[in-house]
Write a protein that holds these residues in place. Structure first.
Motif, short mmCIF file in Angstrom:
data_model
loop_
_atom_site.label_atom_id
_atom_site.label_comp_id
_atom_site.label_asym_id
_atom_site.label_seq_id
_atom_site.Cartn_x
_atom_site.Cartn_y
_atom_site.Cartn_z
N SER B 178 0.53 -0.97 -0.05
CA SER B 178 -0.21 -0.12 -0.10
C SER B 178 0.61 1.37 -0.23
CB SER B 178 -0.54 0.13 1.00
OG SER B 178 -1.83 1.19 1.45
N LEU B 179 2.41 1.04 0.56
CA LEU B 179 3.05 2.38 1.02
C LEU B 179 3.58 2.62 -0.80
CD1 LEU B 179 4.52 1.82 4.38
CD2 LEU B 179 3.04 3.61 3.88
N MET B 180 3.54 1.94 -1.00
CA MET B 180 4.43 1.69 -2.73
C MET B 180 3.23 2.35 -3.77
SD MET B 180 8.13 0.75 -2.03
CE MET B 180 8.19 0.84 -0.93
N GLY B 181 2.06 2.14 -3.20
CA GLY B 181 1.51 2.77 -4.05
C GLY B 181 0.67 1.98 -4.69
N VAL B 182 0.65 1.26 -4.29
CA VAL B 182 -0.36 0.07 -4.87
C VAL B 182 -2.25 -0.01 -4.42
CG1 VAL B 182 -1.62 -2.88 -4.90
CG2 VAL B 182 1.28 -2.27 -5.01
N ASP B 183 -3.17 0.04 -4.98
CA ASP B 183 -4.72 0.22 -4.79
C ASP B 183 -4.88 -1.50 -4.16
OD1 ASP B 183 -7.08 0.40 -4.34
OD2 ASP B 183 -7.05 1.27 -6.19
N VAL B 184 -4.56 -1.60 -2.75
CA VAL B 184 -5.11 -2.34 -2.55
C VAL B 184 -6.58 -3.04 -2.49
CG1 VAL B 184 -5.16 -3.92 -0.42
CG2 VAL B 184 -2.69 -2.37 -0.87
N SER B 185 -7.22 -2.28 -2.75
CA SER B 185 -8.18 -2.71 -2.12
C SER B 185 -8.42 -2.91 -3.66
CB SER B 185 -10.16 -1.59 -1.53
OG SER B 185 -9.39 -0.74 -2.72
N ARG B 186 -8.49 -2.62 -4.97
CA ARG B 186 -8.31 -3.02 -6.12
C ARG B 186 -7.91 -3.74 -6.15
NH1 ARG B 186 -5.28 -1.27 -10.56
NH2 ARG B 186 -5.81 -2.22 -12.32
N ILE B 187 -6.58 -4.16 -6.35
CA ILE B 187 -5.66 -6.16 -6.23
C ILE B 187 -6.51 -6.72 -5.54
CG2 ILE B 187 -3.21 -6.88 -5.73
CD1 ILE B 187 -2.98 -4.59 -8.18
N ASN B 188 -6.86 -6.54 -4.44
CA ASN B 188 -7.59 -7.65 -3.61
C ASN B 188 -8.68 -7.94 -5.11
OD1 ASN B 188 -6.88 -7.10 -1.36
ND2 ASN B 188 -8.31 -5.75 -0.36
N ALA B 189 -10.00 -6.88 -5.29
CA ALA B 189 -11.33 -7.37 -6.18
C ALA B 189 -10.90 -7.96 -8.12
CB ALA B 189 -11.74 -6.16 -6.79
N VAL B 190 -9.20 -8.02 -8.29
CA VAL B 190 -9.17 -8.48 -9.34
C VAL B 190 -8.04 -9.77 -8.81
CG1 VAL B 190 -6.82 -8.63 -10.96
CG2 VAL B 190 -8.26 -6.35 -10.32
N THR B 191 -7.96 -10.18 -8.18
CA THR B 191 -7.61 -11.55 -7.18
C THR B 191 -8.85 -12.09 -6.82
OG1 THR B 191 -6.12 -9.83 -6.04
CG2 THR B 191 -6.27 -12.71 -5.47
N PHE B 192 -9.48 -11.68 -6.39
CA PHE B 192 -10.72 -12.66 -6.02
C PHE B 192 -11.94 -13.05 -7.22
CE2 PHE B 192 -15.00 -13.62 -4.37
CZ PHE B 192 -14.30 -14.09 -3.54
N GLY B 193 -11.07 -11.76 -9.06
CA GLY B 193 -11.96 -12.36 -9.93
C GLY B 193 -11.13 -13.61 -10.85
N LEU B 194 -9.67 -13.16 -10.47
CA LEU B 194 -9.41 -14.22 -11.36
C LEU B 194 -9.50 -15.60 -10.72
CD1 LEU B 194 -5.68 -12.06 -11.56
CD2 LEU B 194 -7.15 -13.55 -13.10
N GLY B 195 -9.97 -15.62 -9.46
CA GLY B 195 -9.44 -16.51 -8.48
C GLY B 195 -10.47 -17.27 -8.99
N ALA B 196 -12.27 -16.82 -8.81
CA ALA B 196 -14.00 -16.73 -9.90
C ALA B 196 -13.19 -17.34 -10.96
CB ALA B 196 -14.60 -16.29 -9.23
N MET B 197 -12.07 -17.08 -11.85
CA MET B 197 -11.69 -16.92 -12.58
C MET B 197 -11.78 -18.55 -13.57
SD MET B 197 -9.64 -15.09 -16.01
CE MET B 197 -8.40 -15.85 -15.57
N MET B 198 -10.72 -18.59 -12.32
CA MET B 198 -10.21 -20.23 -12.56
C MET B 198 -10.91 -21.40 -12.14
SD MET B 198 -7.31 -19.79 -13.94
CE MET B 198 -6.69 -21.68 -13.89
N ALA B 199 -12.01 -20.87 -11.30
CA ALA B 199 -12.72 -21.85 -10.95
C ALA B 199 -14.37 -21.95 -12.22
CB ALA B 199 -13.69 -20.70 -10.04
N GLY B 200 -14.59 -21.28 -12.39
CA GLY B 200 -15.84 -20.65 -13.79
C GLY B 200 -14.38 -21.33 -15.79
N ALA B 201 -12.85 -21.21 -15.40
CA ALA B 201 -12.81 -21.77 -16.37
C ALA B 201 -12.96 -23.47 -16.07
CB ALA B 201 -11.13 -21.70 -16.52
N ALA B 202 -11.90 -24.27 -14.32
CA ALA B 202 -12.39 -25.29 -14.28
C ALA B 202 -13.62 -26.38 -14.38
CB ALA B 202 -11.56 -25.76 -13.15
N GLY B 203 -14.71 -25.60 -14.26
CA GLY B 203 -15.74 -25.93 -14.08
C GLY B 203 -16.26 -26.57 -15.74
N SER B 204 -16.43 -25.64 -16.33
CA SER B 204 -16.32 -25.62 -17.89
C SER B 204 -15.23 -26.52 -18.61
CB SER B 204 -15.58 -24.17 -18.59
OG SER B 204 -16.15 -24.95 -20.30
#
Lengths: 309, 288
Positions: B178-204
């Protein structure tokens, strides 16, 4: 003295149900005692010690099956309930020594895995438990309404016992030690608290309460099967109730159980097909808007009122 | 000779398992959130593949893209609107929140899709692969290949891209990132999105292997748990090792002890590993 007074009020209110209420009220009161007992039991490990345990369903099922198997061997019902409680306590001590050194998510998952393993073990031990066929538990041979009362008073006695133990524990060294552990385990350790012993003790208390309630439940419904008594919801519901009422408090679990049961009844009646969704929505709302429980809101209100006046 | 066949079955299953677990492991490792929704996300991916195939004739291997994209959007929205509000709260809170969301989503799926087990039957299967004594349907081998490819792509994304480096940084030290300028809450959302994306791909991909029903979500979630503990948390290689290990253990367990004990074995193993090697079989805490 105040908690003991509330305990008497609670018992008096419950004991009046069979006198004035109909069978539906009696059934509801039995379930209320069951829920309150589960929540109080979970509170020892989850609320006081702060360990997110999902093992309640394991102890519930274990208690139900120990009692059912012993009953089918012809032992008196009270003896089987006691055996269920003791058996689960020993089991919890062994499992607790193995998994209570894990923290946070790891502990949560290990306790969850205990449920899965026990369910499958009971499922495959067909000679003893009937496996997936389930078990019919012989009737004690008395009229239905007498039975209903008997099981209600059994549940009530257990809940009152757990409430009394909660009051004693929270004022004793054990309760103090558990609260220390939940705040900072390393610090508690350095201060000379035998953290392993305290955690195992809390886990055992929790297992004992849940198992006896599971045993009474099995005798009450007279038919059990693994997916029913090892249902993971028996681990989750107490957690939600305690969150509702307030973590680590004395009466919080009971208040939470009453509110939860009221909500569950309303939801079941009005939204049969989507009741799980409504329940899920309630849990989400609870976490987002009432993270410290309803008790905290009431306390804050009274404090604010006191400050104003 | 049967052992080669069992091993091959285990490996194919294991590749798919790796894909199931890698998103779960990412979310757990980076956000310290146990995403109970993961199993339901996987089943949702399977339904997207099923309906795409039955209504539009789109092959499940192509649906991987649409299912992944759809689940990314859902995951991103869930994290940014709900989970981010309690991300700093104790373990119990985030776990309970995703549990509640899972009850909600799973119940809605039950109402919308019914509890029946449905099967996606490919009209033109690719045929059999035959190596010595080992027979394997080519579709499954291809699904495993795709699963491993997706997992590898995620690995490259985390290593090489700017956003991936930011995710790894948040995983290592939230405050410092966060101190290095990373928007942590946005990264959180992207990470959760990527996790869900892998779940969707795996499901397919799983839609051509497993029958499809909302009731399966618990099974997939259980597997994801076991794999994370087997392989160690929050690392892509860990998920692959854990996935392959679970696939092989399940296949041999089914042969030696009978298929009814497969679940018991994997969960008993989970408890043992938690007791003796809490950091997983690889033994180091991974950051990628």
């Amino acid at each position: 003295m105040k908690p003991w007074l509330w305990l008497v009020v609670f018992v008096a209110a419950c004991a009046l149900v069979p006198v004035f209420g109909n069978n539906y009220a009696l059934r509801l009161a039995t379930i209320m005692c069951l829920y309150a007992g589960l929540a109080l039991s979970w509170n020892f490990i989850g609320g006081m010690a702060g360990y997110p345990s999902f093992a309640a369903a394991a102890f519930f099922g274990l208690g139900a099956y120990v009692s059912a198997v012993l009953q089918s061997k012809g032992l008196p019902i009270g003896v089987t309930w006691a055996a269920a409680g003791l058996g689960a306590t020993v089991f919890a001590a062994l499992i607790g020594m193995a998994i209570l050194h894990l923290k946070g998510h790891y502990f949560a998952i290990a306790s969850l895995a205990v449920v899965e393993v026990l369910r499958e073990v009971v499922n495959t031990a067909e000679d003893l438990t009937g496996g997936g066929m389930g078990m019919n538990i012989p009737l004690p041979g008395m009229p239905v309404d007498v039975q209903a009362r008997l099981f209600f008073f059994a549940m009530l006695t257990m809940t009152v016992l757990l409430l009394a133990v909660t009051i004693v524990v929270s004022r004793s060294k054990l309760g103090f030690g558990l609260r220390c552990i939940s705040q900072n385990e390393d610090a508690a350790d350095i201060l000379g608290i035998d953290t392993t012993f305290y955690k195992v003790a809390a886990f055992c208390l929790s297992a004992f309460g849940v198992a006896v309630i599971g045993a009474i439940y099995a005798s009450w419904v007279q038919y059990i099967e693994p997916p029913d008594v090892f249902d993971i919801l028996y681990s989750v519901k107490p957690l939600v109730m305690v969150l509702l009422g307030g973590l680590g408090t004395i009466f919080g679990p009971v208040i939470g159980a009453v509110i939860y049961l009221a909500l569950e009844e309303l939801v079941w009646r009005n939204f049969l097909t989507v009741h799980a969704a409504v329940l899920g929505g309630l849990i989400v709302a609870l976490v987002l808007f009432l993270p410290n429980g309803i008790g905290a809101v009431i306390r804050d209100r009274t404090k604010r009122a006191a400050v104003r006046s | 000779m049967i052992y080669f066949q069992v091993l091959a079955n285990g490996l194919v299953l294991g590749g798919l398992y790796a894909c199931i677990a890698v998103g779960f492991s990412l979310v757990w490792g980076v956000l310290n959130v146990i995403n109970i929704l993961h199993g339901t996300f996987i089943v949702l991916g399977s339904y997207i593949a099923l309906f795409s195939y039955n209504l539009l004739g789109i092959h499940p291997f192509v649906s991987v893209v649409t299912a992944g994209a759809a689940l990314y959007l859902i995951g991103h929205a869930v994290q940014s609107t709900l989970v981010n509000r309690v991300i700093a709260a104790p373990v119990l809170m985030t776990l309970t929140l995703t549990f509640g969301l899972d009850l909600l989503l799973n119940n809605l799926m039950l109402v919308a899709f019914k509890a029946d087990y449905r099967k996606l039957v490919l009209e033109n299967p690719l045929g059999q692969l035959e190596i010595g004594p080992v027979f394997m349907p080519l579709d499954r081998v291809a699904a495993m290949g795709l699963a491993l490819l997706l997992t590898f792509l995620l690995y490259r994304l985390l290593r090489d891209s700017r956003i991936g480096r930011a995710i790894v940084a948040v995983r290592m030290d939230r405050e410092a990132a966060s101190l290095m300028g990373v928007d942590v809450s946005r990264i959180n959302a992207v990470t959760f999105g990527l996790g869900a994306m892998m779940a969707g791909a795996a499901g397919s991909l799983l839609s051509i292997v497993y029958p499809i029903s909302p009731l399966n979500s618990g099974m997939f979630l259980g597997k994801a748990f076991v794999i994370c503990v087997l392989g160690g948390l929050g690392s892509v290689p860990g998920a692959i090792v854990g996935g392959l290990a679970l696939g092989i253990i399940e296949s041999f367990g089914a042969i030696w002890f009978g298929p009814e004990h497969a679940v018991t074995i994997s969960f008993a193993l989970l408890i043992l590993i938690l007791i003796f090697r809490p950091a997983g079989l690889i033994g180091k805490r991974g950051f990628e």
